[in-house]
Design an enzyme around this catalytic site. Structure first.
Site, PDB file in Angstrom:
ATOM      1  N   GLU A   9       0.823  -1.214   0.000  1.00 51.69           N
ATOM      2  CA  GLU A   9       0.000   0.000   0.000  1.00 51.69           C
ATOM      3  C   GLU A   9       0.852   1.257   0.000  1.00 51.69           C
ATOM      4  O   GLU A   9       0.484   2.255  -0.604  1.00 51.69           O
ATOM      5  CB  GLU A   9      -0.923   0.003   1.226  1.00 51.69           C
ATOM      6  N   LYS A  10       2.002   1.203   0.681  1.00 51.76           N
ATOM      7  CA  LYS A  10       2.849   2.386   0.819  1.00 51.76           C
ATOM      8  C   LYS A  10       4.306   2.027   0.528  1.00 51.76           C
ATOM      9  O   LYS A  10       4.714   0.876   0.730  1.00 51.76           O
ATOM     10  CB  LYS A  10       2.760   2.952   2.241  1.00 51.76           C
ATOM     11  N   ASP A 120      -2.481  -2.459   3.815  1.00 48.98           N
ATOM     12  CA  ASP A 120      -2.585  -2.386   5.266  1.00 48.98           C
ATOM     13  C   ASP A 120      -3.644  -3.372   5.754  1.00 48.98           C
ATOM     14  O   ASP A 120      -4.595  -3.685   5.021  1.00 48.98           O
ATOM     15  CB  ASP A 120      -2.967  -0.961   5.694  1.00 48.98           C
ATOM     16  N   TYR A 339       0.542  -1.561  13.982  1.00 51.48           N
ATOM     17  CA  TYR A 339      -0.432  -0.835  13.168  1.00 51.48           C
ATOM     18  C   TYR A 339      -1.405  -0.063  14.059  1.00 51.48           C
ATOM     19  O   TYR A 339      -2.041  -0.643  14.942  1.00 51.48           O
ATOM     20  CB  TYR A 339      -1.198  -1.824  12.289  1.00 51.48           C
ATOM     21  N   ARG A 341      -4.275   1.935  13.353  1.00 53.35           N
ATOM     22  CA  ARG A 341      -5.705   2.161  13.069  1.00 53.35           C
ATOM     23  C   ARG A 341      -6.521   0.910  13.388  1.00 53.35           C
ATOM     24  O   ARG A 341      -7.225   0.363  12.543  1.00 53.35           O
ATOM     25  CB  ARG A 341      -5.890   2.582  11.612  1.00 53.35           C
TER      26      ARG A 341
END
Length: 716
Positions: A9-10, A120, A339, A341
């Site tokens: 994702e990143k 993620d 992580y 979130r």
């Protein structure tokens, strides 16, 4: 030869994966957007590289004769509402500046024999990579890795534990449902409300959000409760008791049918208080119930994002968006925590194997008391596979770091996360809990007390946590004399204290977050409330206190800044005391006149959490493959159509465009902020209204759904 391609994702996650893959198979090539070995490659996106088509895309297809305005777009009109794309009509397009990333991913997926989704570990991460693969028309097998932290151990374990990507299609569909729901609700309601308000002389543009407006409704409702509050005088009674071994204080416990009480059980009549004093003073009674037990209190669970934000707001005064930014930095930049979130407070059993290495890292990073009590083989209730959702609680990693490189908020959060994790390996707090029920002349009095025997995990907090918790309970340190059931107890008289009821407190970041998590407590419809009660009883895991709330851990922090930015809510700083220091750490959230006016003018259901909260629950059903996107959006479309009719049925009269002011409870006013000015156009990415904003480099147009949508345009 096989070729395994990871799509992250990143860039930070992609590079962390590549770092571990290189240990087994050397790197042979790399660039700004990829790293590759002989039989593997890692490429990455940078967040969503696709976005929803703008409303004009659908208007042009549904209304081929529609006329365009001077700016080349379709003018806002009720003739185009409701705008509800069918399931096969939804379209997305590549973000203009993301074509390089997309072409790199396309090249490597084309070479792959096996693709790995490394988004993620949440709904959005799942959708983000899946939509890229879908747009590429990928037919190759896809695996999924869930990597919750960037340290070596977490990345290695994530790579090892590959699963079939098809297992996560429910997560993808839930994210897609949320994205489409936000689009059709925001676009349809914002346009309908704006058109109706402008027809009644309002010069601006109105922003309505699927979650945003019910949150404004909560703040307005609380504000009106405070404004309309009328204090009530009442009395509390405590008895001075004496037994053979000493004296103690006991609270009066009214019996059923007691005269002089209100619906809340408060005594309103002073004459009744005096009569009770005359009745029991200098009279003898007896101990009718008595208990003296040794009890234990386990450690609090590790943090979910919501719990971390609530604690940080109350303890340090940090705002929710600042907490998330710092937690994201600890995770992504410093690699010190997992992580962030996460909506979960539990840990998978496999994580306990990492405990010795995490403990070693934390010991090198922090100074703390109680280390001698830590036993990394001890398991608290936090380790529970059945209650772990897509991602586990926020915990420290095995990374060692120089804490001087952290900001103050990062250091504070890291300290709290570490202590909460280490508490899972410490003994329970042991304490004596004593309770006595006394009967004097038919009146009942209750006395309780607790005394700590061993602090256990609370030693980590140096007594601070214990003191804070016990101050809330109000009975720590209350030592009752020895007594037993049946003993005589003499009443020496009553202390009668006159008190006044106080209004509810305005929302703070912490209390609003709690309201959003436990939105079922604010639901007025009994049928909806019964649905929530059922969901709470069936809840698999995550935050055991939370139901199906407004927003998600990844979005809840965004709504207050947006409401402030568009002038519907303002922050009120706490009043300062005589020393010049604020009496409280948290600021209060208060609606502006425009915010109150908007909620009062809209159909009531738009400002209530009932329907929106049910939608959040529906997304969980979609994630669990118990419901479909089409069914969910069909239900939503019917509701949107009826609500637009209600908006059109009555005049929508609002106060002048909002001017946000910075206030304090002591009465001070700062200079007014410049009103938010409507741009007169929609965001081409999400369809929400755009507003004129200022920066150090000059004015620009920005999307009203910032930070969910970060589209900006230069003013020509």
């Amino acid at each position: 030869m096989t070729m395994k391609v990871y799509v992250a994702e990143k860039p930070s996650l992609g590079k962390a994966i590549a770092e571990q893959l290189m240990k087994k198979s050397p790197k042979v090539d790399s660039g700004r957007e990829f790293v590759a070995g002989a039989d593997w490659a890692v490429c990455w996106a940078a967040g969503h590289i696709f976005e929803q088509e703008a409303p004009d895309y659908y208007i042009g297809r549904k209304h081929p004769g529609a006329k365009k305005n001077a700016k080349g777009g379709f003018s806002w009109t009720f003739d185009h509402l409701p705008l509800l794309p069918d399931g096969n009509e939804w379209a997305i397009h590549l973000v203009a500046d993301k074509s390089g990333l997309f072409n790199t991913i396309k090249k490597f997926v084309g070479k792959a024999t096996l693709v790995v989704n490394a988004g993620d570990p949440d709904r959005e991460g799942q959708l983000l990579i899946d939509e890229i693969l879908n747009e590429l028309g990928n037919k190759k097998p896809v695996l999924r890795v869930l990597i919750s932290a960037y340290d070596e151990l977490s990345v290695t374990n994530g790579i090892k534990n590959e699963r079939d990507n098809i297992e996560f299609h429910g997560m993808r569909d839930a994210a897609l449902a949320r994205s489409r729901a936000d689009w059709i609700c925001g676009m349809n309601f914002s346009r309908a409300a704006t058109l109706q308000a402008q027809a009644n002389g309002y010069p601006g543009t109105i922003s309505i959000g699927r979650v945003q407006t019910p949150i404004l409704g909560l703040i307005v409702q609380r504000h009106l409760e405070i404004e309309n509050f009328k204090p009530v005088d009442y009395f509390t009674l405590t008895a001075n008791m004496k037994v053979a071994n000493g004296k103690f204080i006991a609270r009066w416990k009214p019996h059923d049918g007691q005269a002089g009480l209100d619906e809340e059980g408060r005594l309103l009549d002073r004459r009744v208080a005096d009569q009770l004093n005359t009745l029991v003073k200098d009279k003898s009674g007896k101990i009718v119930e008595y208990s003296d037990e040794e009890k234990q209190e386990g450690p609090p669970l590790p943090f979910s994002l919501d719990k971390l934000q609530i604690l940080a707001s109350r303890k340090y005064g940090y705002k929710s968006d600042d907490v998330l930014a710092a937690a994201q930095s600890l995770y992504e930049k410093h690699k010190l925590t997992s992580y962030p979130r996460s909506d979960c407070q539990y840990l998978p059993n496999a994580q306990i194997d990492n405990a010795p290495m995490v403990f070693d890292a934390v010991k090198s990073n922090l100074q703390f008391e109680g280390a001698i009590l830590i036993d990394v083989t001890r398991k608290s209730r936090a380790w529970n596979d059945d209650k772990v959702t897509a991602h586990h609680a926020i915990i420290p990693t095995t990374q060692k770091a120089n804490l001087s490189s952290l900001s103050q908020v990062e250091r504070d959060l890291y300290d709290e996360i570490c202590r909460r994790y280490l508490a899972q390996f410490m003994p329970n707090r042991r304490f004596r809990a004593v309770a006595a029920l006394v009967d004097v002349c038919g009146q009942r009095f209750v006395a309780t007390g607790t005394t700590t025997i061993s602090p256990g995990w609370k030693a980590l907090y140096g007594g601070t946590q214990e003191a804070e918790d016990d101050a809330k309970k109000g009975d720590e340190g209350t030592i009752l004399p020895l007594m037993k059931q049946g003993d005589q107890a003499d009443c020496l008289g009553l202390d009668i204290a006159a008190k006044k009821t106080t209004p509810p407190k305005a929302f703070t970041d912490a209390s609003l977050l709690e309201a959003m998590i436990n939105i079922h407590k604010f639901v007025t419809d009994e049928k909806v409330k019964s649905v929530f009660m059922k969901m709470l009883s069936d809840k698999k895991g995550g935050d055991e206190e939370g139901g199906c709330g407004l927003g998600t851990p990844a979005t809840r922090h965004t709504f207050v800044p947006k409401l402030i930015d568009i002038g519907l809510v303002t922050r009120v700083e706490p009043e300062k005391g005589k020393t010049g220091k604020a009496k409280a750490k948290e600021s209060f959230l208060v609606p502006t006149a425009a915010g109150v006016g908007l909620i009062q003018a809209l159909p009531p259901e738009l400002g209530k959490p009932d329907m929106t909260a049910v939608w959040e629950a529906s997304m969980r059903e979609i994630e669990s493959n118990r419901a479909t996107i089409d069914r969910f959006l069909g239900m939503q479309g019917g509701w949107i159509t009826k609500t637009i009719e209600k908006i059109r049925a009555v005049p929508l009269t609002l106060p002048a465009p909002p001017i946000a002011k910075k206030k304090t409870y002591s009465g001070g006013n700062a200079a007014p902020r410049k009103p938010t000015e409507a741009a007169g156009k929609d965001c081409p990415k999400c369809g929400a209204p755009m507003f004129k904003r200022g920066s150090a480099k000059g004015d620009f147009f920005g999307c009203s759904k910032y930070p969910d949508c970060k589209h900006t345009e230069n003013i020509k």
